[in-house]
Design an enzyme around this catalytic site. Sequence first.
Site, PDB file in Angstrom:
ATOM      1  CB  CYS A  74      -6.188   3.384  -0.556  1.00 11.42           C
ATOM      2  SG  CYS A  74      -5.829   4.922   0.279  1.00 11.42           S
TER       3      CYS A  74
ATOM      4  CD  GLU B  53      -7.224  -0.998  -3.598  1.00  7.77           C
ATOM      5  OE1 GLU B  53      -6.152  -1.624  -3.666  1.00  7.77           O
ATOM      6  OE2 GLU B  53      -7.396  -0.012  -2.859  1.00  7.77           O
TER       7      GLU B  53
ATOM      8  CE  LYS C 119       9.785   3.361  -5.814  1.00 12.80           C
ATOM      9  NZ  LYS C 119       9.041   3.901  -6.970  1.00 12.80           N
TER      10      LYS C 119
HETATM   11  P1  NDP Z   1       2.514  -0.871  -5.864  1.00 14.66           P
HETATM   12  O1  NDP Z   1       2.172  -1.303  -4.499  1.00 14.66           O
HETATM   13  O2  NDP Z   1       3.295  -1.781  -6.735  1.00 14.66           O
HETATM   14  O3  NDP Z   1       3.315   0.516  -5.823  1.00 14.66           O
HETATM   15  C1  NDP Z   1       3.446   1.366  -4.708  1.00 14.66           C
HETATM   16  C2  NDP Z   1       4.884   1.856  -4.569  1.00 14.66           C
HETATM   17  O4  NDP Z   1       5.753   0.772  -4.192  1.00 14.66           O
HETATM   18  C3  NDP Z   1       5.468   2.401  -5.861  1.00 14.66           C
HETATM   19  O5  NDP Z   1       6.356   3.462  -5.552  1.00 14.66           O
HETATM   20  C4  NDP Z   1       6.209   1.201  -6.399  1.00 14.66           C
HETATM   21  O6  NDP Z   1       7.189   1.534  -7.332  1.00 14.66           O
HETATM   22  C5  NDP Z   1       6.807   0.625  -5.131  1.00 14.66           C
HETATM   23  N1  NDP Z   1       7.179  -0.789  -5.179  1.00 14.66           N
HETATM   24  C6  NDP Z   1       6.797  -1.754  -6.072  1.00 14.66           C
HETATM   25  N2  NDP Z   1       7.340  -2.940  -5.725  1.00 14.66           N
HETATM   26  C7  NDP Z   1       8.078  -2.741  -4.608  1.00 14.66           C
HETATM   27  C8  NDP Z   1       8.863  -3.575  -3.766  1.00 14.66           C
HETATM   28  N3  NDP Z   1       8.989  -4.882  -4.002  1.00 14.66           N
HETATM   29  N4  NDP Z   1       9.485  -3.039  -2.690  1.00 14.66           N
HETATM   30  C9  NDP Z   1       9.338  -1.727  -2.395  1.00 14.66           C
HETATM   31  N5  NDP Z   1       8.621  -0.891  -3.166  1.00 14.66           N
HETATM   32  C10 NDP Z   1       7.982  -1.373  -4.249  1.00 14.66           C
HETATM   33  O7  NDP Z   1       1.184  -0.452  -6.604  1.00 14.66           O
HETATM   34  P2  NDP Z   1       0.951  -0.414  -8.189  1.00 14.66           P
HETATM   35  O8  NDP Z   1       1.309   0.900  -8.664  1.00 14.66           O
HETATM   36  O9  NDP Z   1       1.576  -1.575  -8.882  1.00 14.66           O
HETATM   37  O10 NDP Z   1      -0.606  -0.626  -8.251  1.00 14.66           O
HETATM   38  C11 NDP Z   1      -1.141  -1.939  -8.177  1.00 14.66           C
HETATM   39  C12 NDP Z   1      -2.455  -1.961  -7.467  1.00 14.66           C
HETATM   40  O11 NDP Z   1      -2.241  -1.543  -6.131  1.00 14.66           O
HETATM   41  C13 NDP Z   1      -3.489  -0.971  -7.981  1.00 14.66           C
HETATM   42  O12 NDP Z   1      -4.239  -1.510  -9.000  1.00 14.66           O
HETATM   43  C14 NDP Z   1      -4.300  -0.731  -6.761  1.00 14.66           C
HETATM   44  O13 NDP Z   1      -5.271  -1.714  -6.635  1.00 14.66           O
HETATM   45  C15 NDP Z   1      -3.323  -0.854  -5.633  1.00 14.66           C
HETATM   46  N6  NDP Z   1      -2.833   0.438  -5.130  1.00 14.66           N
HETATM   47  C16 NDP Z   1      -3.269   0.835  -3.931  1.00 14.66           C
HETATM   48  C17 NDP Z   1      -2.870   2.041  -3.431  1.00 14.66           C
HETATM   49  C18 NDP Z   1      -3.336   2.505  -2.129  1.00 14.66           C
HETATM   50  O14 NDP Z   1      -3.153   3.673  -1.794  1.00 14.66           O
HETATM   51  N7  NDP Z   1      -3.926   1.656  -1.343  1.00 14.66           N
HETATM   52  C19 NDP Z   1      -1.994   2.940  -4.170  1.00 14.66           C
HETATM   53  C20 NDP Z   1      -1.530   2.399  -5.421  1.00 14.66           C
HETATM   54  C21 NDP Z   1      -1.965   1.197  -5.853  1.00 14.66           C
HETATM   55  P3  NDP Z   1       6.765   1.831  -8.864  1.00 14.66           P
HETATM   56  O15 NDP Z   1       5.416   2.413  -8.923  1.00 14.66           O
HETATM   57  O16 NDP Z   1       7.760   2.832  -9.230  1.00 14.66           O
HETATM   58  O17 NDP Z   1       6.869   0.538  -9.550  1.00 14.66           O
END
Ligand code: NDP
Length: 477
Positions: free
Chosen positions: A288, A385, A180
Amino acid sequence: MTFEYAPAPESRAIVDIKPSYGLFVNGEFVDGTGTAFKTINPATEEVLAEVAEASEADVDEAVKAARRAYTRVWSKMSGAERAKYLYRIARIIQERGRELAVLESIDNGKPIKESRDVDIPVVAAHFFYYAGWADKLEHSGYGSTPLGVAGQVIPWNFPLLMLAWKIAPALACGNTVVLKPAETTPLTALLFAEICQQADLPPGVVNIVTGAGETGRAIVSHPDVDKVAFTGSTEVGKAIARAVAGTDKKVTLELGGKAANIVFDDAPIDQAVEGIVDGIFFNQGHVCCAGSRLLVQESVADELLERLKRRMSTLRMGDPLDKNTDIGAINSGEQLMRIRELSEVGDAEGAERWEVACDLPTKGFWFPPTLFTGVSQAHRIAREEIFGPVLSVLTFRTPSEAIEKANNTPFGLSAGVWTDKGSRILSMANRLRAGVVWANTFNKFDPTSPFGGYKESGYGREGGRHGLEAYLKGADI
Ligand code: NDP
């Protein structure tokens, strides 16, 4: 001074964005049974396409297709045969590199020079690298038996690169996948699905289900998924760890970070300035492993900050498709709000904000390159972060103080050390509690080297030989 550059926009004529997209299940695009959502260009807020939101039933179909492909075809195929498909995919990615780069920049907001020169070449390199492993797994040290069906959930900051990190090793080891992409950046994953068709990949080996958090949850909790691989926030990572606890599923989590980029007084200062800029402003800071905490030795702090500000003032922000652009758009309105909120917390806590004076475009999501001085370890902008172009600056006097401050974080993904002394690099690297330590450079990615974190940055390694461990049952002996 900043030179004036004439606009040099990359043409978007090379991409063909369809008005709507279905799910990629069993080698075909199918209509989902759920609703649809829109994906937009974050630089203009233009709606790009409608994308199907996979329901639990759709995810179930995708997992069934992956299981069939696993048992009937993919796990039975020799490693050398699997490698041919991976090489073919890698070559098509190179051939269609410009198209992929333009689409990535349109859907994500990142500058074309990054998608063209970093993301896409490294994506192709991942498929080439793991294609090379497919017929040599018995030498990996982790055996050569695949796990089965992998459920993979990825974020929006490097949409295609994270897909490559997940899919290439999984396929090389003989697993099939249901992946996904993030809700805000589904388009390159869907183009990758077309590439799988073009490569004649057997149906069901790769399945792409678009959607939001609920779709991710359905993948993670599906009983017939053998392995879960996730990259994203620590909060969702923890929820996933809870969801799979007590099951036989294998899990790898690549979560957040708050990396220290440590500059000693003997460092080549201009080089360090470039590394700091690359560390925090690359990809708008949506990284990240971003070097979001600058730790600078007190004796050179003033000089370094002056040069850093001068360098930051030359960064060009604007149209992601312009080849001169250094800083593109923030990926979503939601993320922009988060960056603003945390920056305001920085102001309220007494840190001093400095930002590049520039005109922000009126449409889209933008945040200027920013740094905070006078930051203490207790400040939230030093601990949390921000995931945006915001640097928190702290100072230190001795190497021990630098180590103590650098390690004083719940995360442990990456760190940087800038010094002329090789012995100091080695001793710092030994004492830094971070999965990756860069010396006199930052944000360097290579498929041959493992990447992953300690503590709240997650567990498991991606990349290199180590990345195979996550997709194999263990030593065959
Ligand atoms: P998320 O962790 O919510 O998203 C990452 C992925 O997980 C997306 O595909 C998301 O779907 C999906 N997801 C969300 N909830 C669930 C769940 N309960 N079970 C399984 N999959 C799920 O990150 P966000 O996009 O909300 O970003 C929030 C914060 O996270 C950012 O501000 C940043 O600080 C951090 N972040 C860190 C990353 C890293 O690489 N370390 C990458 C991205 C974010 P969808 O996006 O479609 O909702």
